[in-house]
Design a protein around this motif. Structure first.
Motif, PDB file in Angstrom:
ATOM      1  N   GLY A 197       4.877  10.955  34.917  1.00 42.55           N
ATOM      2  CA  GLY A 197       4.419  12.319  35.143  1.00 42.55           C
ATOM      3  C   GLY A 197       5.392  13.352  34.621  1.00 42.55           C
ATOM      4  N   PHE A 198       4.895  14.585  34.568  1.00 35.67           N
ATOM      5  CA  PHE A 198       5.675  15.728  34.090  1.00 35.67           C
ATOM      6  C   PHE A 198       6.200  16.517  35.281  1.00 35.67           C
ATOM      7  CE2 PHE A 198       3.024  14.496  30.606  1.00 35.67           C
ATOM      8  CZ  PHE A 198       3.790  14.728  29.474  1.00 35.67           C
ATOM      9  N   VAL A 199       7.509  16.671  35.343  1.00 34.34           N
ATOM     10  CA  VAL A 199       8.168  17.396  36.433  1.00 34.34           C
ATOM     11  C   VAL A 199       8.823  18.636  35.836  1.00 34.34           C
ATOM     12  CG1 VAL A 199       9.895  17.291  38.258  1.00 34.34           C
ATOM     13  CG2 VAL A 199       8.558  15.246  37.686  1.00 34.34           C
ATOM     14  N   ASN A 200       8.252  19.792  36.114  1.00 36.59           N
ATOM     15  CA  ASN A 200       8.707  21.033  35.484  1.00 36.59           C
ATOM     16  C   ASN A 200       9.587  21.828  36.432  1.00 36.59           C
ATOM     17  OD1 ASN A 200       7.161  20.197  33.357  1.00 36.59           O
ATOM     18  ND2 ASN A 200       5.478  21.627  33.725  1.00 36.59           N
ATOM     19  N   ILE A 201      10.715  22.290  35.899  1.00 34.61           N
ATOM     20  CA  ILE A 201      11.717  23.010  36.692  1.00 34.61           C
ATOM     21  C   ILE A 201      11.629  24.494  36.358  1.00 34.61           C
ATOM     22  CG2 ILE A 201      14.175  23.187  37.248  1.00 34.61           C
ATOM     23  CD1 ILE A 201      14.486  20.318  36.169  1.00 34.61           C
ATOM     24  N   VAL A 202      11.320  25.311  37.359  1.00 32.22           N
ATOM     25  CA  VAL A 202      11.163  26.749  37.143  1.00 32.22           C
ATOM     26  C   VAL A 202      11.993  27.513  38.179  1.00 32.22           C
ATOM     27  CG1 VAL A 202       8.844  26.545  36.156  1.00 32.22           C
ATOM     28  CG2 VAL A 202       9.107  26.880  38.618  1.00 32.22           C
ATOM     29  N   GLY A 203      12.173  28.811  37.917  1.00 29.93           N
ATOM     30  CA  GLY A 203      12.927  29.663  38.831  1.00 29.93           C
ATOM     31  C   GLY A 203      13.567  30.804  38.074  1.00 29.93           C
ATOM     32  N   ASN A 204      14.288  31.628  38.792  1.00 30.70           N
ATOM     33  CA  ASN A 204      14.933  32.795  38.189  1.00 30.70           C
ATOM     34  C   ASN A 204      16.202  32.392  37.433  1.00 30.70           C
ATOM     35  OD1 ASN A 204      13.069  34.787  39.112  1.00 30.70           O
ATOM     36  ND2 ASN A 204      13.913  34.572  41.158  1.00 30.70           N
ATOM     37  N   LYS A 259      13.123  30.946  56.094  1.00 30.83           N
ATOM     38  CA  LYS A 259      12.637  32.063  55.276  1.00 30.83           C
ATOM     39  C   LYS A 259      11.792  31.546  54.110  1.00 30.83           C
ATOM     40  CE  LYS A 259      15.647  35.277  54.454  1.00 30.83           C
ATOM     41  NZ  LYS A 259      16.796  36.020  53.869  1.00 30.83           N
ATOM     42  N   TRP A 260      12.264  30.489  53.461  1.00 28.95           N
ATOM     43  CA  TRP A 260      11.525  29.947  52.322  1.00 28.95           C
ATOM     44  C   TRP A 260      10.276  29.187  52.761  1.00 28.95           C
ATOM     45  CZ3 TRP A 260      11.425  31.208  47.472  1.00 28.95           C
ATOM     46  CH2 TRP A 260      12.532  31.852  46.911  1.00 28.95           C
ATOM     47  N   HIS A 261      10.332  28.569  53.929  1.00 26.04           N
ATOM     48  CA  HIS A 261       9.144  27.878  54.440  1.00 26.04           C
ATOM     49  C   HIS A 261       8.023  28.875  54.720  1.00 26.04           C
ATOM     50  CE1 HIS A 261       6.737  24.827  56.362  1.00 26.04           C
ATOM     51  NE2 HIS A 261       6.588  25.601  57.420  1.00 26.04           N
ATOM     52  N   GLU A 265      19.927  34.403  46.342  1.00 21.16           N
ATOM     53  CA  GLU A 265      18.803  35.055  45.682  1.00 21.16           C
ATOM     54  C   GLU A 265      17.816  35.655  46.686  1.00 21.16           C
ATOM     55  OE1 GLU A 265      16.294  33.746  41.934  1.00 21.16           O
ATOM     56  OE2 GLU A 265      15.672  32.630  43.689  1.00 21.16           O
ATOM     57  N   ASP A 266      17.289  36.804  46.355  1.00 20.10           N
ATOM     58  CA  ASP A 266      16.234  37.439  47.148  1.00 20.10           C
ATOM     59  C   ASP A 266      14.928  36.672  46.921  1.00 20.10           C
ATOM     60  OD1 ASP A 266      14.348  39.003  48.373  1.00 20.10           O
ATOM     61  OD2 ASP A 266      14.657  40.782  47.117  1.00 20.10           O
ATOM     62  N   PRO A 267      14.298  36.129  47.982  1.00 20.47           N
ATOM     63  CA  PRO A 267      13.048  35.373  47.804  1.00 20.47           C
ATOM     64  C   PRO A 267      11.938  36.167  47.117  1.00 20.47           C
ATOM     65  CG  PRO A 267      13.936  35.025  49.995  1.00 20.47           C
ATOM     66  CD  PRO A 267      14.754  36.116  49.364  1.00 20.47           C
ATOM     67  N   GLU A 268      11.995  37.495  47.205  1.00 23.00           N
ATOM     68  CA  GLU A 268      10.931  38.304  46.617  1.00 23.00           C
ATOM     69  C   GLU A 268      11.226  38.756  45.186  1.00 23.00           C
ATOM     70  OE1 GLU A 268       7.928  38.590  47.931  1.00 23.00           O
ATOM     71  OE2 GLU A 268       8.780  37.239  49.429  1.00 23.00           O
TER      72      GLU A 268
END
Length: 307
Positions: free
Chosen positions: A19-26, A150-152, A109-112
Motif C-alpha cells: 500500500g501507499f502511505v503518504n506523509i503530510v503536514g506543515n 487537543k488533537w483527538h 504547532e498550532d492545530p489550526e
C-alpha cells in the motif's frame, strides 16, 4: 503417522500486503526525518530550515510479506508564487491516492494552522495516523496528555502516535500499525526497489541540501539544481550539474570570493554522492541565472514541478 504430523505442522500462507502511505503536514515538523526513519535509508533532505522538500519523494520498504510505498510531501503552506502552488499540489494529491495517511505535527504547532487542509484530512475515509513529533521537547506527561486530547478533539477518527523522530522513539510501534493496516495486494514495484525516483534526482537533492546548509536567507529557496550529464561506469560516475538562480547578485553569492563557496558545496556534495552510490564521483557544478524562474510555468515544467 509421520505424514499426519507433517500435515498438521503446515501453516497457511499469508496473503501479500502492499500500500501507499503518504506523509503530510506543515513545514518543519519532522516529516522528512520520520520518512527516513521508517524507510531505513536517507531518502529525504533533512535540515533545520523549513520548506526543504519540493517534490513528492518516494521510499519503498520491502519484506517477503509486504511492500510499503512511503511518500514524503512538501510542507503545506499558503503559496506566494507558482513554485509553491505546485508544491501545495503535491501535498493535496497525497490525500487522494493514499491507503494510509500519516499527518505529522509537533509539540509547538498550532492545530489550526492551515485549517482548510486539516479539514480535508478529517474527512478522509482511509486510516489516518496522527504523529505528534518532537515529544522529547515536552517537560512531562501532563503536557503530552493535553496535546493528545487537543488533537483527538480535532481529528477524532485518527489514531495518535506520540513520537520523536530524532530519538527514534515509538517509530517501531508506528511501523507495526502501518503494516497491520496495509491492504492485501501484490507489490507495486520490484522487490529490490528503494524508490521510484531516478539516480539524477538524488544528485539534485544532495546538492540542494548543501545549498540549504551553506547559504542564508532567500538564496537556497531561489535556487534549482539540474543534472545535465550523468555518465556511469562500473567504478565511477561523471556528473555535470547546473545551479539556476533568479538574479546576478545571487549567482555571485553562490560562487563566493574566488569560487570558495561553490567549491565547498561541491566537495560536500561529492562526498555524499559517493556514499550514496558507493562509487568514485567526478562532479562539475556551474551557476546560471534564470530570471524569476519560480513564477514561470515553462521553467517549472522543465524542472519537473508541473506537467
Amino acid at each position: 503417522m509421520e505424514e499426519d504430523v507433517k500435515i498438521l505442522s503446515e501453516q497457511p500462507e499469508q496473503p501479500h500486503k502492499a500500500g501507499f502511505v503518504n506523509i503530510v503536514g506543515n513545514p518543519n515538523v519532522g516529516k522528512s526525518t520520520l520518512m527516513n526513519d521508517l524507510v531505513g535509508e536517507r531518502i529525504s533532505i533533512i535540515t533545520s530550515k523549513a520548506q526543504t522538500t519540493r517534490h513528492r519523494i518516494t521510499g519503498i520498504v520491502n519484506t517477503p510479506e509486504y511492500q510499503i510505498v512511503f511518500s514524503d510531501t512538501p510542507g503545506v503552506l499558503k503559496p506566494k508564487y507558482k513554485l509553491q502552488e505546485s508544491m501545495l499540489g503535491f501535498s493535496e494529491g497525497a490525500l487522494t491516492d493514499a491507503d494510509i495517511l500519516l499527518y505529522v505535527t509537533d509539540v509547538v504547532e498550532d492545530p489550526e494552522k492551515n485549517k482548510d487542509f486539516l479539514d480535508r484530512v478529517s474527512k478522509e475515509d482511509v486510516p489516518v495516523l496522527l504523529v505528534i513529533n518532537k515529544i522529547d521537547l515536552l517537560k512531562n506527561d501532563a503536557e503530552l496528555q493535553e496535546l493528545v486530547d487537543k488533537w483527538h478533539e480535532r481529528l477524532p477518527k485518527a489514531e495518535i502516535f506520540p513520537t520523536s523522530a530524532t530519538e527514534k522513539f515509538n517509530i517501531d510501534n508506528l511501523m507495526k500499525r502501518i503494516v497491520e493496516l496495509l491492504p492485501v495486494s501484490l507489490p507495486f514495484f520490484g522487490k529490490d526497489a528503494l524508490t521510484d525516483k531516478p539516480a539524477r534526482f538524488f544528485v539534485t537533492e544532495i546538492i540542494r541540501e548543501k545549498l540549504l546548509l551553506n547559504y542564508e536567507k532567500e538564496i537556497p529557496y531561489s535556487s534549482e539544481v539540474v543534472v545535465e550529464k550523468f555518465e556511469e561506469t562500473e567504478s565511477s560516475i561523471h556528473i555535470m550539474t547546473v545551479i539556476y538562480v533568479e538574479r546576478d547578485t545571487q549567482k555571485g553569492i553562490i560562487i563566493g570570493k574566488g569560487g570558495d563557496k561553490i567549491k565547498k558545496v561541491g566537495i560536500e556534495a561529492r562526498q555524499d554522492i559517493e556514499r550514496f552510490f558507493g562509487k568514485r564521483v567526478y562532479l562539475e557544478i556551474f551557476v546560471k541565472v534564470e530570471k524569476d524562474w519560480r513564477n514561470r510555468e515553462n521553467k517549472l515544467k522543465a524542472f519537473g514541478y508541473m506537467e
